[in-house]
Design a protein around this motif. Structure first.
Motif, mmCIF file in Angstrom:
data_model
loop_
_atom_site.group_PDB
_atom_site.id
_atom_site.type_symbol
_atom_site.label_atom_id
_atom_site.label_comp_id
_atom_site.label_asym_id
_atom_site.label_seq_id
_atom_site.Cartn_x
_atom_site.Cartn_y
_atom_site.Cartn_z
ATOM 1 N N LEU A 629 -5.281 19.787 -5.587
ATOM 2 C CA LEU A 629 -5.301 21.321 -6.103
ATOM 3 C C LEU A 629 -4.780 21.582 -7.660
ATOM 4 C CD1 LEU A 629 -3.006 22.419 -3.207
ATOM 5 C CD2 LEU A 629 -5.526 22.919 -3.214
ATOM 6 N N GLN A 630 -5.661 22.503 -8.221
ATOM 7 C CA GLN A 630 -5.438 22.837 -9.371
ATOM 8 C C GLN A 630 -4.666 23.956 -9.617
ATOM 9 O OE1 GLN A 630 -6.320 21.344 -12.367
ATOM 10 N NE2 GLN A 630 -7.078 19.522 -11.279
ATOM 11 N N ILE A 631 -3.489 24.014 -10.243
ATOM 12 C CA ILE A 631 -2.644 25.002 -10.251
ATOM 13 C C ILE A 631 -2.428 25.296 -11.893
ATOM 14 C CG2 ILE A 631 -0.194 26.028 -10.072
ATOM 15 C CD1 ILE A 631 -0.176 24.036 -7.550
ATOM 16 N N ARG A 632 -3.354 26.241 -12.389
ATOM 17 C CA ARG A 632 -3.444 26.561 -13.775
ATOM 18 C C ARG A 632 -3.707 25.005 -14.337
ATOM 19 N NH1 ARG A 632 1.671 30.101 -14.994
ATOM 20 N NH2 ARG A 632 0.855 31.864 -13.667
ATOM 21 N N GLN A 633 -3.088 24.403 -15.531
ATOM 22 C CA GLN A 633 -3.834 23.146 -15.916
ATOM 23 C C GLN A 633 -3.108 21.997 -15.184
ATOM 24 O OE1 GLN A 633 -1.852 25.104 -18.314
ATOM 25 N NE2 GLN A 633 -3.082 25.259 -20.043
ATOM 26 N N ASN A 634 -2.255 22.184 -13.967
ATOM 27 C CA ASN A 634 -1.550 21.122 -13.482
ATOM 28 C C ASN A 634 -2.217 20.822 -12.304
ATOM 29 O OD1 ASN A 634 0.491 21.661 -15.584
ATOM 30 N ND2 ASN A 634 1.210 23.348 -14.267
ATOM 31 N N THR A 635 -1.789 19.862 -11.753
ATOM 32 C CA THR A 635 -2.776 19.175 -10.572
ATOM 33 C C THR A 635 -1.669 18.885 -9.660
ATOM 34 O OG1 THR A 635 -4.261 18.182 -11.976
ATOM 35 C CG2 THR A 635 -4.022 17.556 -9.797
ATOM 36 N N LEU A 636 -2.139 19.387 -8.343
ATOM 37 C CA LEU A 636 -0.924 19.098 -7.297
ATOM 38 C C LEU A 636 -1.854 18.065 -6.315
ATOM 39 C CD1 LEU A 636 1.572 19.203 -5.459
ATOM 40 C CD2 LEU A 636 0.695 21.236 -4.551
ATOM 41 N N ILE A 637 -1.184 16.886 -5.872
ATOM 42 C CA ILE A 637 -2.084 16.168 -5.075
ATOM 43 C C ILE A 637 -1.304 15.824 -3.813
ATOM 44 C CG2 ILE A 637 -3.437 13.805 -4.708
ATOM 45 C CD1 ILE A 637 -3.423 13.429 -7.831
ATOM 46 N N LEU A 638 -1.922 16.094 -2.585
ATOM 47 C CA LEU A 638 -1.245 15.814 -1.398
ATOM 48 C C LEU A 638 -2.004 14.660 -0.821
ATOM 49 C CD1 LEU A 638 -1.822 19.466 -0.127
ATOM 50 C CD2 LEU A 638 0.401 18.565 -1.288
ATOM 51 N N THR A 639 -1.217 13.815 -0.513
ATOM 52 C CA THR A 639 -1.742 12.705 0.270
ATOM 53 C C THR A 639 -1.080 12.230 1.908
ATOM 54 O OG1 THR A 639 -2.185 11.693 -1.936
ATOM 55 C CG2 THR A 639 -2.233 9.927 -0.165
ATOM 56 N N LEU A 640 -2.065 12.093 2.730
ATOM 57 C CA LEU A 640 -1.580 11.620 3.994
ATOM 58 C C LEU A 640 -2.129 10.261 3.839
ATOM 59 C CD1 LEU A 640 -0.253 12.174 6.504
ATOM 60 C CD2 LEU A 640 -2.510 12.990 7.448
ATOM 61 N N ARG A 641 -1.449 9.073 4.382
ATOM 62 C CA ARG A 641 -1.915 7.780 4.347
ATOM 63 C C ARG A 641 -1.593 7.213 5.747
ATOM 64 N NH1 ARG A 641 1.467 5.693 -0.363
ATOM 65 N NH2 ARG A 641 2.013 4.092 1.422
ATOM 66 N N SER A 642 -2.310 6.367 6.284
ATOM 67 C CA SER A 642 -2.044 5.597 7.407
ATOM 68 C C SER A 642 -2.236 4.069 7.083
ATOM 69 C CB SER A 642 -2.640 6.126 8.644
ATOM 70 O OG SER A 642 -2.333 5.210 9.661
ATOM 71 N N ASP A 643 -1.054 3.268 7.203
ATOM 72 C CA ASP A 643 -1.178 1.741 7.154
ATOM 73 C C ASP A 643 -1.444 1.152 8.427
ATOM 74 O OD1 ASP A 643 -1.120 2.130 4.303
ATOM 75 O OD2 ASP A 643 1.123 1.774 4.165
ATOM 76 N N ASN A 644 -2.194 0.218 8.375
ATOM 77 C CA ASN A 644 -2.329 -0.581 9.748
ATOM 78 C C ASN A 644 -2.876 0.356 10.741
ATOM 79 O OD1 ASN A 644 -2.403 -2.452 11.860
ATOM 80 N ND2 ASN A 644 -0.275 -3.080 11.507
ATOM 81 N N VAL A 645 -3.781 1.139 10.563
ATOM 82 C CA VAL A 645 -4.216 2.122 11.543
ATOM 83 C C VAL A 645 -4.714 1.728 12.807
ATOM 84 C CG1 VAL A 645 -6.241 3.768 11.987
ATOM 85 C CG2 VAL A 645 -5.406 3.114 9.336
ATOM 86 N N THR A 646 -5.151 0.241 12.974
ATOM 87 C CA THR A 646 -5.418 -0.205 14.296
ATOM 88 C C THR A 646 -4.306 -0.722 15.043
ATOM 89 O OG1 THR A 646 -6.174 -2.110 13.036
ATOM 90 C CG2 THR A 646 -7.981 -0.433 13.573
ATOM 91 N N ASN A 647 -3.022 -0.723 14.282
ATOM 92 C CA ASN A 647 -1.845 -1.219 15.065
ATOM 93 C C ASN A 647 -2.148 -2.728 15.337
ATOM 94 O OD1 ASN A 647 0.485 -0.294 15.610
ATOM 95 N ND2 ASN A 647 0.371 0.613 17.556
ATOM 96 N N THR A 648 -2.623 -3.460 14.347
ATOM 97 C CA THR A 648 -2.830 -4.817 14.401
ATOM 98 C C THR A 648 -1.457 -5.644 14.459
ATOM 99 O OG1 THR A 648 -4.691 -4.712 13.520
ATOM 100 C CG2 THR A 648 -3.862 -6.969 13.365
ATOM 101 N N GLU A 649 -1.030 -6.356 15.288
ATOM 102 C CA GLU A 649 0.003 -7.120 15.259
ATOM 103 C C GLU A 649 -0.624 -8.640 14.331
ATOM 104 O OE1 GLU A 649 1.429 -9.235 19.070
ATOM 105 O OE2 GLU A 649 2.399 -7.449 19.279
ATOM 106 N N TYR A 650 0.271 -8.725 13.473
ATOM 107 C CA TYR A 650 0.118 -9.742 12.631
ATOM 108 C C TYR A 650 1.062 -10.455 11.663
ATOM 109 C CZ TYR A 650 0.359 -6.724 8.378
ATOM 110 O OH TYR A 650 0.863 -6.070 7.439
ATOM 111 N N GLN A 651 0.893 -11.591 11.154
ATOM 112 C CA GLN A 651 1.981 -12.142 10.427
ATOM 113 C C GLN A 651 1.381 -12.794 9.311
ATOM 114 O OE1 GLN A 651 3.816 -14.953 12.998
ATOM 115 N NE2 GLN A 651 4.265 -13.575 14.377
ATOM 116 N N THR A 652 2.034 -12.657 8.187
ATOM 117 C CA THR A 652 1.728 -13.440 6.900
ATOM 118 C C THR A 652 2.217 -14.880 6.546
ATOM 119 O OG1 THR A 652 2.999 -12.273 5.192
ATOM 120 C CG2 THR A 652 0.720 -11.419 5.754
#
Lengths: 672, 370
Positions: A629-652
């Motif tokens: 979103l542009q607010i005058r010259q400034n920028t607001l960024i909204l982020t929604l993230r999901s990590d491991n979306v598929t719910n994988t069971e894993y180990q490194t």
């Protein structure tokens, strides 16, 4: 087992801080059958990436610029690296995942494999089938690995506060010195462009008790650029996982993986004149962590505190003799490991001075000569006393374009280390653009390079384990590749690269228990790593929609081909080196919206020297939605993230539980 | 090691002989499925040896292997995981005890005892929340005992009494420091306190400590001979110099082999000649008349009636784990191969002639004969 032996083991544990112990587990491994990789998965990824590129038809003003950058003299890291692969981690990825560690970012976006001791533990790298000590990490051109461990824990390195992250594949010891055998990770401080004040504030909250705050301020004037940033990351990491080791495999909560990370950076550049500048960089990181135990292993209150202070001052001056650069640095790396029966401190101070002179003749040739001096002072509970060491090296790097489509580089470095006699490390590379019409460009590239690594101080001086007679590692690496570039006006840029490499490392240093059960480093006679790397990047613009995608695949075979004493490990894949890894990432943006997707496939990894036990392959998906979103010259960024979306069971790392699906919401406010 | 006492050995042998005569062949190498299925209760209901593989410290990759005595069989590794949907057994497998139809497997750094069906190795229960358990012995079907180090920060060791009906701890008995092996003989439980120099004697009817018998420094292993004497192998106390850079041999004590006569509690001690090597891996043959142990890079055999320490080296090699087949006197030695990969098990005839060797799991530290 005999209790006497147990006490031996225990003494070992008392004396060794955890990361040390871990190196030992980084062994060498086991039987030559090829794992059945899911080629279908990989081809599905590849097809997606190409599919994405095809419908593109429109304008893109940055294409020409990008093309030029890639083409003419390359990024700074590439100038003297003709014939080798250098890639940068996408900046929009880094800004969306600013709260993550460098280990997470590189795991998701590059073919490099990280073995992570659970969500909070040490993260060690395997690059082109080599070990963590064989990957150099440079900050503004200087190696930051402490001389004790000789490796960097990527989980303590934040993405926040770093400008650019680039990865150079393959041996580059001629350019970067000891340790750059598998490759190098190049970090640089941010550059502040534009004039006046700017600020950037970010606040993030996510699943499993994770919070992240960061802020940065910068000012650019006619003569002065100054910036500072700070971050704080708190993570409870109290996720639920299935305890595979317990009777009836119950769902349990992770209880011992909390972490608190914080740090700051400060960068100041002052232009004394248009030709002369001085700069000061500070990078401080602090990590206080509970070390997550393996499933089925008792928690013994293992905790680790890392404090790393890195200071660097640089001087640059250009004259008719070319560019003069002098860098002086002081690093202090403090590590405190405790558990129920251990209390171990390691404190290393590193002084570094590098001076270099670069002379460039148009776009035809460039020569850089320099010297690097290092002085280490290491105090460690595992040593008999303080250990000091001096190292020096001289280097000459030469880049020559005899004719426009051909680039050659010839590099040479000679190191000097007390009590060692390292062989000189040369490197020769070429890049030949042999076909060029207005749409397609084809280049052939290749290089041969020598590498070496001096044993770390722990390798040599750890009481009861270190071996002062260890031989340094010496290696040769050969690689060749083909690059194709397709440009369709300003609408599509498609860059595809295929590389094959072959590398030998003599006297590879490995920690393994000896016949008394004590872990000690020994030289393995000869290890061979060879593989194939494929990558394809496409950028396309359709009206207001901008699409980009990158697909990469690596095949890595790393095994012992000659052994000093009869062991059963010859011809077996090294443990924790996946034969197959593939990544696919994509970004689509439309007006203020953008979606990032990231897929990471990691193939089966053996966890023992005998190829008898292994971790299953896994596929991880990350998704992020950004709204700008542009607010005058400034920028607001909204982020929604999901990590491991598929719910994988894993180990490194075997039996270290990793988090299931999680969500993160972030707000970022940027004042230009 | 992990000796069965005589009653149990005999009982087991008797029950197993009936079932093991039946089968003579094997099929594929992954499965030792006897031909006549209805006469056996599972693939491990036959004569053979279980190999305890310790695994890497800090990782639950300890395992149990099984090698059938029947000709033509290959060792089978990871039999617990195979029988339990791939579940790892635990971290530092220290001991396994066969009793009746069950096997009790002590996972030291997992703080648990896994209980499995001895014929199928399918999990039937678990004793959890122990504190660094070391060795287990079952008194009968109702009650078992486990030694626990508790911690290495100075806590007194203990023996926990376990109700084998519901796998819970009913009582804890404080003993000496770092208790190791235990054995039941004549209604008494003997516990070797390796952090001290004595053996605790507990009445198994009342679970009360009756006495403490002083032996030599660091008693670790116990064996019961044919005359019901208890043999105690003490490793000797290792002392390091102030900065832990080396062993201080002026302070380090030599190991010793002691014989306790239960009735009188009389102790006869034979001290080893050098404090530069710690003896270990005490085990005894099926007749209960020959003791075996490792010392100074060799495997020694000693007659229980000898009046001094043996200097008969039967195998010129020392092992990580040692076992003697009670039926035929074959000697099994486990080599850890540095824990970086699978260990190797070497098999010898009673006279020390090598028969064969094979790969087992990581760190083979003991043998339990079926």
């Amino acid at each position: 087992m005999l209790p006497g032996k147990k006490l031996h083991g225990l003494r070992f544990m008392r004396l060794l801080p955890l990361p040390f112990y871990l190196i030992a587990c980084f062994g060498i491994k086991a039987t030559g059958y090829v794992v059945l990789f899911s080629f279908r998965k990989f081809f599905a990824l590849a097809a997606c990436s190409f599919g994405l590129a095809v419908p593109a038809v429109a304008q893109q003003d940055s294409t020409a610029h990008q093309l030029r950058t890639v083409e003419v003299f390359g990024k700074p890291a590439e100038v003297y690296a003709a014939g080798s692969r250098v890639s940068t981690v996408d900046s929009s990825y880094l800004s969306t995942y600013a709260s993550s560690s460098l280990a997470d970012a590189l795991q998701a976006r590059t073919p490099i494999y990280f073995k992570t001791y659970g969500v909070s533990g040490l993260s060690s790298v395997a690059f082109r089938g080599t070990s963590a000590t064989q990957t150099a990490v440079l900050w503004n051109g200087l190696n930051i690995a402490p001389a004790t461990l000789g490796q960097t824990d990527f989980s303590t390195l934040p993405v926040s506060g770093i400008g650019e992250v680039a990865v150079q594949y393959g041996s580059a010891a001629a350019t970067y010195g000891s340790g750059a055998i598998g490759g190098a990770v190049l970090l640089s401080s941010p550059e502040y462009k534009g004039k006046g004040f700017g600020a950037d504030l970010q606040q993030e909250a996510g699943s499993f008790g994770r919070y992240f705050s960061s802020g940065s301020l910068h000012y650019s004037g006619a003569k002065l650029e100054v910036g500072a940033s700070a971050y704080l990351r708190l993570a409870e990491n109290d996720f639920t996982y299935r305890d595979l080791s317990r009777f009836r495999t119950p769902e349990v909560k992770q209880e011992h993986a909390a972490q608190q990370l914080r740090g700051f950076t400060q960068d100041l550049t002052y232009h004394l004149s248009s030709k002369t500048n001085v700069a000061l960089h500070t990078w401080y990181t602090y990590a206080d962590r509970e070390l997550q135990p393996a499933m089925g292993s008792a928690y013994n209150n293992a905790k680790q505190l890392d404090e790393n202070l890195r200071l660097m001052t640089t001087f640059g001056h250009s004259s008719r003799w070319g560019q003069t650069d002098i860098k002086a640095a002081y690093f202090k790396d403090y590590l405190h490991y405790t558990d129920n029966s251990t209390n171990s401190v390691a404190d290393v101070q590193t002084y570094q001075l590098q001076a270099e002179q670069t002379y460039t003749q148009g776009q035809n040739w460039s020569l850089r000569g320099g010297i690097n001096l290092q002085h280490f002072v290491a105090e460690n509970d595992g040593y008999a006393g303080q250990q000091d060491e001096n190292r020096a090296s001289v280097f000459a790097l030469f880049r020559y374009n005899p004719v426009e489509p051909l680039a050659l580089s010839l590099n040479f470095r000679q190191a000097f280390v007390e009590n060692y006699d390292p062989l000189p490390t040369p490197a020769l590379g070429f890049n030949w653009k042999f076909y060029n019409n207005n749409r397609h460009q084809l280049s052939l590239k290749g290089n041969v390079s020598g590498s070496y690594r001096v044993p770390t101080l722990n390798d040599r001086f750890w009481i009861g384990a270190g071996n002062p007679n260890l031989k340094p590692e010496q290696g040769w690496s050969y690689e060749g590749g083909l690059r194709h570039l397709l440009v369709l006006g300003n609408t599509l840029l498609l860059e595809t690269e295929a590389t094959a490499y072959h590398m030998f490392v003599d006297d590879w240093i490995q920690w393994a228990p000896d016949y008394t059960g004590n872990w000690r480093p020994t030289n393995l006679q000869k290890v061979r790593s060879q593989g194939i790397e494929l990558s394809s990047t496409a950028t396309a613009t359709v009206g207001d929609v901008k699409l980009s995608g990158t697909a990469g695949y690596t095949y890595t075979s790393s095994e012992q081909v000659a052994v000093y004493e009869g062991t059963g490990d010859k011809g077996k894949q090294l443990m924790y080196v996946p034969l197959h890894k593939a990544t696919f990432s994509t970004e689509a943006s439309y007006r203020g919206w953008s979606v990032l997707g990231n897929l990471n496939y990691t193939g089966l990894r053996y966890t023992s020297n005998s190829e008898t036990t292994s971790l299953d392959d896994f596929l991880l998906l990350q998704l992020a939605l950004n709204k700008k979103l542009q607010i005058r010259q400034n920028t607001l960024i909204l982020t929604l993230r999901s990590d491991n979306v598929t719910n994988t069971e894993y180990q490194t790392m075997a039996y270290r539980a990793m988090p299931p699906r999680g969500y993160t919401f972030s707000l970022r406010f940027i004042i230009p | 090691m992990r000796k069965l006492n005589f009653f149990r050995s005999f009982f087991l042998a008797a029950t197993l002989i009936t079932s093991s005569v039946a089968f003579t062949s094997c099929d594929d190498e992954n499965d030792v499925e006897p031909v006549i299925e209805n006469e056996v209760r599972g693939p491990y209901d036959q004569e053979g040896v279980f190999i305890i593989n310790e695994g890497n410290w800090g990782t639950p990759n300890g395992s149990i292997s099984f090698l059938s005595d029947s000709a033509g069989h290959q060792v089978q590794n990871g039999i617990f995981s195979n029988a339990n949907a791939g579940r790892p057994l635990g971290d530092v497998i220290q001991d396994m005890e066969l009793y009746d139809s069950l096997a009790y497997i002590v996972a030291n750094n997992s703080n648990k005892i896994e209980v499995v069906n001895a014929y199928t190795f399918e999990s039937v229960g678990v004793v959890e929340n122990l504190q660094l358990p070391r060795h287990f012995v079952a008194l009968n079907n109702e009650k078992g005992y486990v030694t626990e180090t508790v911690d290495y920060a100075g806590s007194q060791g203990r023996v926990s009494v376990i109700d084998l009906n519901n796998y819970t701890v009913t009582e804890t008995i404080e003993v000496g420091m770092e208790p190791e092996q235990l054995l039941v003989a004549g209604g008494k439980l003997y516990v070797a306190n390796s952090g001290d120099n004595n053996v605790t004697v507990i009445n198994t009817a009342t679970d009360a400590v009756e006495s403490t018998i002083t032996v030599s420094d660091a008693p670790t292993e116990l064996a019961l001979d044919r005359d019901n004497n208890i043999w105690v192998l003490s490793a000797g106390r290792i002392t390091y110099n102030d900065d832990w850079t080396a062993i201080d041999y002026d302070q380090t004590t030599a190991g010793a082999l002691s014989k306790i006569t239960p009735g009188t509690q009389n102790v006869q001690t034979y001290t080893f000649g050098s404090n530069q090597s710690q003896p270990g891996n005490l085990t005894i043959n099926g007749n209960g008349d020959k003791l075996y142990f490792n010392y100074d890079g060799g495997t020694y055999v000693q007659d229980v009636s000898a009046t001094s320490l043996s200097n008969t080296v039967i195998i010129d090699h020392s092992f990580y784990g040692l076992g003697v087949d009670p039926d035929n006197g074959y000697i099994y030695g486990g080599d850890s191969n540095g824990f970086a990969g699978e260990g190797t098990v070497h098999v010898y005839q009673p006279d020390g002639t090598k028969v064969t060797e094979f790969r087992a799991g990581i760190g083979p530290n003991g043998f339990v004969f079926n």
